[in-house]
Design a protein around this motif. Structure first.
Motif, short mmCIF file in Angstrom:
data_model
loop_
_atom_site.label_atom_id
_atom_site.label_comp_id
_atom_site.label_asym_id
_atom_site.label_seq_id
_atom_site.Cartn_x
_atom_site.Cartn_y
_atom_site.Cartn_z
N GLY A 66 66.24 79.24 72.86
CA GLY A 66 66.71 79.21 71.48
C GLY A 66 68.22 79.14 71.40
O GLY A 66 68.92 79.59 72.30
N TRP A 67 68.70 78.55 70.33
CA TRP A 67 70.11 78.57 69.97
C TRP A 67 70.25 79.40 68.69
O TRP A 67 69.49 79.20 67.73
N GLY B 69 68.83 82.12 63.70
CA GLY B 69 68.32 81.05 64.56
C GLY B 69 68.75 79.69 64.07
O GLY B 69 68.74 79.42 62.87
N SER C 252 67.98 76.66 66.35
CA SER C 252 66.97 75.76 66.89
C SER C 252 66.30 76.45 68.07
O SER C 252 66.88 77.33 68.69
N CYS C 253 65.06 76.05 68.36
CA CYS C 253 64.39 76.60 69.54
C CYS C 253 63.39 75.59 70.06
O CYS C 253 63.00 74.65 69.36
N CYS D 251 72.99 80.97 73.26
CA CYS D 251 71.68 80.54 73.69
C CYS D 251 70.93 81.75 74.23
O CYS D 251 71.55 82.75 74.64
N ASP E 273 63.40 83.29 76.32
CA ASP E 273 62.26 84.16 76.03
C ASP E 273 61.13 83.78 76.98
O ASP E 273 60.68 82.63 76.96
N CYS F 274 58.40 79.48 70.95
CA CYS F 274 59.73 79.95 70.56
C CYS F 274 59.71 80.41 69.11
O CYS F 274 58.79 80.11 68.35
N LEU G 4 62.65 81.51 65.67
CA LEU G 4 64.03 81.47 65.19
C LEU G 4 64.54 82.85 64.79
O LEU G 4 65.55 82.96 64.09
N TYR H 233 63.59 87.68 72.69
CA TYR H 233 64.39 86.95 73.67
C TYR H 233 64.91 87.92 74.73
O TYR H 233 65.54 88.93 74.41
#
Length: 124
Positions: A35-36, A47, A49-50, A96, A99, A104, A106, A111
């Motif tokens: 994830g970002w 969150g 993006s993931c 980043c 997990d 994933c 958000l 994580y």
């Protein structure tokens, strides 16, 4: 030693682009959902993006959909976040995270590993 290292942040004008990288060491990204996230001053981490363990289609927050693209390079054990049409509200520290799960999300819950973050500033 398990480590995530982000890079690629910086100062960019509105409408500009940046590509963030997140290099993993000590574990294989392919076995993790990635994830970002970002955190602006005075705000909670959110969150961006993931991507699930075996997914090729990332999930995006509504605020980044159509502008950001997340990808994974298994050979380099690295994930990327391509950010286009950046706006001042995108200014934040970007993180980043990994997990050990198939799917994933958000939210920050679940994580296991986090990078130290990279600063993105969008300003004229």
């Amino acid at each position: 030693q398990v480590q995530l290292v982000e890079s690629g942040g910086g100062l960019v004008q509105p409408g500009g682009s940046l590509r963030l990288s997140c290099a993993a060491s000590g574990f294989t990204l392919d076995f993790y959902a990635m994830g970002w996230f970002r955190q602006a001053p005075g705000k909670e981490r959110e969150g961006v993006s993931c991507m699930g363990r075996a997914d090729v289609t990332p999930v995006y927050a509504d605020s980044t959909k159509g502008r950001f693209t997340m990808s994974r390079d298994s050979a380099k054990n690295t994930v990327y976040l391509e950010m286009n049409s950046l706006q001042p509200e995108d200014t934040a520290v970007y993180y980043c995270a990994a997990d050990y799960s198939s799917f994933c999300g958000l939210t920050t819950w679940g994580y296991n590993y986090w990078g130290q973050g990279t600063q993105v500033a969008v300003s004229s």
